[in-house]
Design a protein around this motif. Sequence first.
Motif, short mmCIF file in Angstrom:
data_model
loop_
_atom_site.label_atom_id
_atom_site.label_comp_id
_atom_site.label_asym_id
_atom_site.label_seq_id
_atom_site.Cartn_x
_atom_site.Cartn_y
_atom_site.Cartn_z
N ASP A 16 -2.29 -20.73 -2.94
CA ASP A 16 -1.40 -20.59 -1.78
C ASP A 16 -1.99 -19.73 -0.66
OD1 ASP A 16 -1.21 -18.16 -3.04
OD2 ASP A 16 0.97 -18.01 -2.90
N ASP A 17 -3.29 -19.51 -0.69
CA ASP A 17 -3.95 -18.79 0.42
C ASP A 17 -4.20 -19.78 1.56
OD1 ASP A 17 -3.86 -16.63 -1.24
OD2 ASP A 17 -5.98 -16.68 -1.80
N LYS A 18 -3.14 -20.09 2.25
CA LYS A 18 -3.15 -21.16 3.27
C LYS A 18 -2.50 -20.65 4.55
CE LYS A 18 -4.60 -24.64 0.75
NZ LYS A 18 -3.91 -25.05 -0.48
N PRO A 19 -2.78 -21.33 5.68
CA PRO A 19 -2.09 -20.93 6.92
C PRO A 19 -0.59 -21.24 6.84
CG PRO A 19 -3.96 -22.42 7.37
CD PRO A 19 -3.74 -22.42 5.89
N ALA A 20 0.21 -20.33 7.36
CA ALA A 20 1.64 -20.59 7.48
C ALA A 20 1.95 -21.22 8.84
CB ALA A 20 2.43 -19.29 7.33
N PHE A 21 0.98 -21.17 9.75
CA PHE A 21 1.17 -21.68 11.10
C PHE A 21 -0.07 -22.47 11.50
CE2 PHE A 21 3.17 -17.54 10.58
CZ PHE A 21 4.50 -17.86 10.84
N HIS B 2 0.05 -15.65 5.57
CA HIS B 2 -0.66 -16.50 6.54
C HIS B 2 -2.17 -16.25 6.41
CE1 HIS B 2 -1.51 -18.65 10.21
NE2 HIS B 2 -1.79 -17.57 10.90
N VAL B 3 -2.86 -17.19 5.78
CA VAL B 3 -4.31 -17.05 5.57
C VAL B 3 -5.04 -18.13 6.36
CG1 VAL B 3 -6.17 -17.09 3.86
CG2 VAL B 3 -3.97 -16.06 3.28
N THR B 4 -5.92 -17.72 7.23
CA THR B 4 -6.64 -18.69 8.07
C THR B 4 -8.15 -18.53 7.90
OG1 THR B 4 -6.43 -17.15 9.89
CG2 THR B 4 -4.87 -18.96 9.84
N ASP B 5 -8.87 -19.48 8.43
CA ASP B 5 -10.32 -19.54 8.24
C ASP B 5 -11.04 -18.58 9.20
OD1 ASP B 5 -12.86 -20.39 7.54
OD2 ASP B 5 -12.83 -22.05 8.97
N HIS B 6 -10.95 -17.29 8.89
CA HIS B 6 -11.62 -16.28 9.72
C HIS B 6 -12.24 -15.21 8.83
CE1 HIS B 6 -8.64 -17.75 12.81
NE2 HIS B 6 -9.74 -17.72 13.52
N LYS B 7 -13.07 -14.40 9.46
CA LYS B 7 -13.60 -13.20 8.78
C LYS B 7 -12.73 -12.01 9.19
CE LYS B 7 -18.29 -14.90 8.75
NZ LYS B 7 -19.61 -14.79 9.35
N HIS B 8 -13.31 -10.82 9.05
CA HIS B 8 -12.62 -9.60 9.48
C HIS B 8 -12.90 -9.45 10.97
CE1 HIS B 8 -10.62 -5.92 8.17
NE2 HIS B 8 -11.41 -5.24 8.97
N ASP B 9 -12.21 -10.25 11.77
CA ASP B 9 -12.64 -10.28 13.18
C ASP B 9 -11.47 -10.47 14.15
OD1 ASP B 9 -12.02 -13.04 13.07
OD2 ASP B 9 -14.06 -13.54 12.48
N LYS C 137 13.86 -7.42 7.93
CA LYS C 137 14.03 -8.67 8.68
C LYS C 137 12.75 -9.49 8.61
CE LYS C 137 17.95 -7.57 11.21
NZ LYS C 137 19.06 -8.07 10.40
N LEU C 138 11.62 -8.80 8.52
CA LEU C 138 10.35 -9.52 8.41
C LEU C 138 9.32 -8.65 7.69
CD1 LEU C 138 8.38 -11.88 9.25
CD2 LEU C 138 7.88 -10.53 11.30
N LEU C 139 8.68 -9.25 6.71
CA LEU C 139 7.53 -8.62 6.09
C LEU C 139 6.40 -9.64 6.20
CD1 LEU C 139 6.00 -6.53 4.54
CD2 LEU C 139 7.26 -7.09 2.49
N TRP C 140 5.36 -9.25 6.88
CA TRP C 140 4.29 -10.18 7.26
C TRP C 140 2.97 -9.71 6.66
CZ3 TRP C 140 3.35 -14.20 11.08
CH2 TRP C 140 2.01 -14.37 11.40
N LEU C 141 2.26 -10.63 6.01
CA LEU C 141 0.89 -10.35 5.54
C LEU C 141 0.01 -11.49 6.02
CD1 LEU C 141 1.47 -9.51 1.76
CD2 LEU C 141 1.08 -7.86 3.59
N SER C 142 -1.10 -11.16 6.65
CA SER C 142 -2.05 -12.20 7.04
C SER C 142 -3.46 -11.69 6.81
CB SER C 142 -1.85 -12.59 8.50
OG SER C 142 -1.91 -11.46 9.33
N CYS C 143 -4.38 -12.64 6.65
CA CYS C 143 -5.78 -12.24 6.46
C CYS C 143 -6.68 -13.46 6.66
CB CYS C 143 -5.99 -11.67 5.06
SG CYS C 143 -7.52 -10.69 4.92
N GLY C 144 -7.93 -13.21 6.96
CA GLY C 144 -8.92 -14.28 7.05
C GLY C 144 -9.42 -14.63 5.65
N SER C 145 -9.63 -15.92 5.40
CA SER C 145 -10.06 -16.35 4.07
C SER C 145 -11.52 -15.97 3.80
CB SER C 145 -9.89 -17.86 3.93
OG SER C 145 -10.65 -18.51 4.92
N ARG C 146 -12.24 -15.52 4.85
CA ARG C 146 -13.62 -15.10 4.65
C ARG C 146 -13.80 -13.59 4.86
NH1 ARG C 146 -16.61 -17.74 8.67
NH2 ARG C 146 -14.74 -18.58 9.67
N ASP C 147 -12.71 -12.87 4.67
CA ASP C 147 -12.69 -11.41 4.84
C ASP C 147 -12.84 -10.75 3.47
OD1 ASP C 147 -11.97 -8.72 5.17
OD2 ASP C 147 -10.45 -9.18 6.68
N GLY C 148 -13.85 -9.92 3.32
CA GLY C 148 -14.10 -9.24 2.04
C GLY C 148 -13.00 -8.26 1.66
N LEU C 149 -12.04 -8.04 2.55
CA LEU C 149 -10.90 -7.18 2.21
C LEU C 149 -9.67 -8.00 1.79
CD1 LEU C 149 -10.95 -4.46 5.07
CD2 LEU C 149 -11.87 -4.25 2.75
#
Length: 294
Positions: A37-42, A268-275, A235-247
């Motif tokens: 489920d490490d996928k984009p939500a948007f 919300h996981v998208t195809d990015h690094k720590h950038d 009301k909102l708890l949001w977590l997002s990260c790049g799928s190529r981020d070592g963190l």
Amino acid sequence: MKTTACTLLLAMLTALPAQEPPGQPRKAWSSIVLHEDDKPAFPPPPQGWDTHRETIPHGTLAMIEYDSKTVGARRRMNVYTPPGYSPGTKLPVLYLLHGIGGDETEWERFANPALLLDNLIADGKASPMIVVMPNGRAQKDDRPTGDVFKHAPAFAVFEKDLLQDVIPTIEARYAVLADRDHRALAGLSMGGGQSLNFGLGHPELFAWVGGFSSAPNTRKSVELLPDAAAARHLKLLWLSCGSRDGLIHISQDVHAWLKEKGVPHVWHVTDHKHDASEWKQALYYFLQQLRFPS
Ligand code: FER
């Protein structure tokens, strides 16, 4: 986004020392293992999302100063007020925190929140709000100089500066809806860890909390959220990260904990690094989730 600033941060993060800064609750960079489920939500942002539009009303960005009792110094923060802001109309506030190599100008340089929000407000996709971008390194010399990882302890001290100096200053000087339902806290990397730590630690103050690519300063999940029932009032708890981020293991771990406890949240996981491109699109969608009650 200024390419130079981004390149600098990336170079700095790639050149990390092998040993981790002491006193962080989580381990740092690790190999990346992606889950189902490490996928984009948007979707990727639509065309024109970050284009300046001459024809729409624009907000104002101002660098202001405040006296921090916590630090014992005069400090700076960048404050966005939306188009048509007037002292007669109280608005919600988003406190937006930067990363380990950043300062009060980082968000402006990386993602241009003023431009994103001007566009979103014009299109009716986000509510008018004030965005406060303070300096999260609560120490006398708060410039990101030298080995920036050595400054990690000052990012924890910032909790006091935020609660006792920054928020009271904003609420005294601006027309602000000063309650939890109209107060959001989010940040990138070290700022993501700060937002989760301080936001979830103070559910009476923040109803909207977001961690973007959260760093090793993020408390262990059991300490972050000992009482899962309390988090249901967010009301909102949001977590997002790049799928190529070592963190990403840090965000994955918090996500798994929330899932196990049945706490609703955005993942919300998208195809990015720590950038910066990761944080810019995360902010774009986060802003649209802030549906403050009227
Ligand atoms: C670390 C690795 C990364 C760490 C902090 C970071 C304090 C933060 C990165 C950022 O803010 O971009 O070990 O420890």
